[in-house]
Design an enzyme around this catalytic site. Structure first.
Site, PDB file in Angstrom:
ATOM      1  N   SER A   1     -32.064-101.377 -68.529  1.00  0.00           N
ATOM      2  CA  SER A   1     -32.548-102.637 -67.948  1.00  0.00           C
ATOM      3  C   SER A   1     -32.275-103.834 -68.848  1.00  0.00           C
ATOM      4  CB  SER A   1     -34.062-102.562 -67.716  1.00  0.00           C
ATOM      5  OG  SER A   1     -34.362-101.475 -66.892  1.00  0.00           O
TER       6      SER A   1
ATOM      7  N   GLU B   1     -31.980 -85.062 -62.637  1.00  0.00           N
ATOM      8  CA  GLU B   1     -33.357 -85.106 -63.130  1.00  0.00           C
ATOM      9  C   GLU B   1     -34.355 -85.511 -62.061  1.00  0.00           C
ATOM     10  OE1 GLU B   1     -34.560 -84.458 -66.322  1.00  0.00           O
ATOM     11  OE2 GLU B   1     -32.605 -83.517 -66.407  1.00  0.00           O
TER      12      GLU B   1
END
Ligand SMILES: Cc1cc2nc3c(=O)[nH]c(=O)nc-3n(C[C@H](O)[C@H](O)[C@H](O)COP(=O)(O)OP(=O)(O)OC[C@H]3O[C@@H](n4cnc5c(N)ncnc54)[C@H](O)[C@@H]3O)c2cc1C
Length: 747
Positions: A485, A599
């Site tokens: 991010s 995941e």
């Protein structure tokens, strides 16, 4: 129970297909509403179903038990066919082993399609308006209401006064009068009045009335689910075709997210109901709990799905000539019957507060159960007593990781429990991963591993990278942060600007990352732009492994709302060697999404296991607490709230198990993981709020404050819960994914 030759999923799929085909031919949608009040039509479809062997379901486990009954009920719900197949199934389950000649005769007539019976539970029904029959000697009087297809019923069965004995009433002759009854503006039910009606006692009932009652409610939920799903599927199709403002209405995000919510609910109902049936078939004592959880969840969830479905249709679905209204009615009637949600919540509350019950553990199979025990035993030695107490006493930001613990668990190899053996892993199944995660939560052990980064390395790293980084991760010696991010690139990660420019034999990185949680790790798994011109933008991103002690990195940690930390990290001319690149130049998107996809399937599972652990602490505390001299567990509002959470937790756990089972077959559709993540993250918020409401202001006292409850656990859980909704792809992004990938709605 547990019969080796019981039908499996393939047989159930076959049953579903053949019954759908049969009903499509013999009970077409156009006739469904008129047929409800037509006794001859009801008898004809009943005989047809009997001809397919369906009225015998439940009499022989090798042909079909509760799991198959639920499939059949779902199909009847889809077809808006009100015949009481569930009551036949209950009779088969109850009397299938009876040698009583009258019972055998009744079942023979039922299997031939000559008898159609209804069960009556009288005062035990759960609905005060259901009516009852009073048996006196060899005769009975009374009124039964809400009898499905009651105009065509030939018999009524009701639990007798004596254990193991059922009472049979005949609907033939003048002693029984059947009157049609409209409910929710729909025909199909009848009121049966018995006056001095002869009765027969049928001995040899093998199932307790309370269990029959619960099974019957499970069947009703299955039928409501079939009806709700059929209407929902029609609404999704409609949303793809119907144009407004020059585009399909299904491309509007408001509608996409509502329909995604519906799919989450429908999946929750499907999985919990079928799990309850499977547990019953297995003879598990916990099936009752699972059934109550399924009914409690479904009652509210299906009605909401039904409302949302109608919203999506707009006015077209409001016309009686449309199929949707009949499903709306079915859903509401079946979710209300026999006490509906209220009754199921009472049962769940009683489980926790009157029967000293706890959250039933899932059967994870021989390997999963054994591994669970092994992990629990290891934690009892390595994460207990003074060591754990000392860790718990630390402030939260010092509890995010424990390097000594990581190295200890590194010795077990469990950090790589899911990795392939070629990388030093244990190649354990996703179900075993669940076993591990569950015990780690239960033991309140600190987090470990760098599983996303390890997966990326295994999928995309060079042999040299794998040889260098994986052993360190496996041994618990290295953590990797996730540097994705940026201030202007959150959900839209492809907008990231941090650059990596090739310079001689290495790369030079410049830019700013934000909200990086594992900033204290040894390495950063960093996404950087290597091509400014690339279109689409994500085609110009590459992944790097950056040692955090490299010159030019400046870390500015900030406190998070949950007392943890994340960081602003500035990369100023940070030089890394060429072999820091993972995957291909400009091929970082594949690395990033490929690792996350692997995941993501179990992210929701990880969340719900945390929720389940917090829920256990909450229930324990409620049991031990009083308010104004009254035990908290007796407070009806507390009981209702806890029951609601218990049902929701079961949904979350079933969504987790579903993901794990799919992952075990090598398939993890992204929408399945998203459904689990969305549901579980928001559940964590709801329970976080609920716990404070139940416990009051004392529970808002934080760690270290005098009088803090359990070290401030409950208020901290709430503050932490938001993270699971925002991070790893916000729930709005996930809902769009569910709508577009799972439902095929247009972008
Ligand atoms: C506790 C915590 C830890 C984190 N750890 C890390 C980490 O270690 N590494 C890292 O790289 N990042 C980390 N993040 C960042 C996280 O990945 C981002 O917060 C997340 O991707 C959302 O980005 P954003 O915060 O910029 O929100 P935005 O993307 O600005 O979103 C704000 C709101 O707008 C909505 N929105 C945005 N786009 C759309 C759309 N297309 N459709 C519908 N709604 C939309 C969002 O759903 C959200 O509700 C962490 C975040 C938190 C809260």
């Amino acid at each position: 129970m547990n019969h080796a030759a019981q039908p499996g999923q393939a047989e159930r799929d076959l049953l579903r297909d053949s019954l759908r085909g049969f009903l499509g031919r013999h009970w077409p949608a156009a006739r469904a509403v008129g047929g409800h009040a037509d006794a001859a039509a009801l008898r004809a479809i009943w005989r047809g179903l009997a001809g397919q062997g369906l009225t015998a379901l439940g009499s022989d486990p090798e042909i079909g038990g509760m799991a198959e009954v639920l499939v059949a009920m779902e199909e009847l719900g889809r077809a808006a066919c009100p015949v009481p197949l569930y009551d036949a199934a209950l009779a088969n389950l109850a009397l299938g082993q009876s040698v009583d000649p009258q019972a055998c005769r009744l079942l023979a007539e039922l299997h031939a399609g000559d008898a159609m019976l209804a069960w009556a539970f009288g005062v035990a029904d759960g609905d005060a308006g259901a009516g009852a029959v009073m048996v006196r000697g060899n005769h009975a009087d009374g009124v039964l209401r809400f009898v499905d297809a009651g105009l065509a019923a030939t018999h009524v069965l009701t639990p007798g006064a004596q254990a193991g004995v059922l009472t049979l009433l005949s609907c033939a002759g003048p002693a029984c009068v059947a009157n049609p009854a409209r409910a929710m503006g729909m025909d199909g039910q009848a009121e049966l009045t018995f006056a001095n009606a002869p009765v027969l006692a049928l001995p040899g009932a093998a199932v307790r009335p309370a269990d029959l009652h619960r099974l019957r409610r499970l069947c009703l939920i299955a039928r409501a689910h079939g009806a709700a799903r059929r209407a929902f599927e029609m609404a999704v199709d409609y949303a793809k075709e119907r144009q407004q403002f020059g585009k399909p209405i299904g491309s509007f995000q408001a509608l996409q997210h509502k329909l995604a919510n519906c799919l989450i609910s429908l999946e929750g109902v499907r999985l919990t109901a079928h799990n309850a049936a499977a547990q019953y078939e297995r003879g598990s004592a916990d099936w009752r709990y699972f059934a109550s959880a399924a009914i409690a969840y479904a009652g509210a969830a299906l009605r909401q799905v039904s409302l949302e479905t109608h919203h999506a249709f707009g006015a077209i679905g409001y016309a009686e000539e449309h199929e949707a209204p009949r499903h709306f009615r079915r859903v509401h009637l079946d979710c209300l019957a026999m006490g509906g949600v209220r009754r199921a919540r009472e049962e769940l509350a009683a489980h926790y507060f009157d029967q000293a019950g706890s959250l039933p553990r899932h059967d994870l199979g021989a390997a999963g159960n054994a591994f669970r025990d092994e992990v629990a035993a290891w934690l009892a030695i390595h994460w207990s007593g003074e060591r754990k107490a000392a860790f718990d006493a630390r402030p939260f930001h010092e509890r995010e990781f424990d390097s000594a613990f990581a190295r200890d668990i590194g010795k077990t190899g469990w950090i790589g429990l899911a990795w392939p053996r070629e990388h030093g892993g244990q190649a354990r199944t996703p179900i075993e991963q669940i076993a591990f995660m569950e015990e780690m939560e239960r033991g309140e052990a600190p987090r470990i591993g760098a599983s996303v980064q390890a997966t990326a390395l295994m999928l995309f790293g060079t042999p040299a990278q794998q040889g260098k980084y994986l052993p360190e991760i496996l041994a618990g010696e290295a953590m990797h942060g996730m540097g994705y991010s940026e201030p202007n690139a959150g959900s839209d990660l492809a907008a990231l600007k941090t650059s990596a420019v090739r310079d001689g034999d290495g790369w030079v990185i410049n830019g700013q990352k934000i909200w990086t949680t594992t900033w204290w790790g040894k390495y950063m798994f960093l996404a950087a732009r290597t091509n400014r011109e690339a279109r689409p933008a994500h085609a110009g991103i590459s992944m790097f492994i950056v040692p955090m002690d490299t010159t030019g990195i400046q870390v500015k940690p900030a406190a998070t709302m949950y007392d943890g930390t994340f960081s602003n990290i500035f990369y100023d001319n940070v030089r890394v060697p060429a072999d820091a690149l993972v995957g291909e130049v400009d091929g970082g998107w594949k690395v990033l999404t490929g690792a996350l996809a692997t995941e993501r399937g179990l992210v929701g599972g990880g969340i719900v296991l945390k929720v389940a652990h917090g829920f256990k602490q909450l229930c324990d505390l409620i049991r031990a607490s009083a308010r104004q001299g009254q035990p908290l567990r007796e407070d009806p509002l507390v009981r209702e709230r806890i029951a609601q959470f218990a049902a929701d937790i079961e949904v979350g756990r079933q969504l987790m198990m579903h993901c794990a089972e799919l992952a075990g077959t090598g398939a993890t559709p992204p929408e399945t993981g998203a459904i689990s993540k969305v549901f579980s993250g928001e559940l964590m918020e709801r329970i976080g709020e609920g716990a404070l409401e139940i416990l009051g202001m004392a529970a808002t006292l934080s760690q270290g404050a005098p009088g803090a409850i359990q070290n401030g656990r409950f208020e901290q859980n709430l503050r932490h819960s938001l993270m699971w909704v925002i991070s790893i792809g916000t729930n709005e992004i996930q809902r769009s994914l569910i709508a577009q990938r799972g439902l095929g709605l247009p972008r």
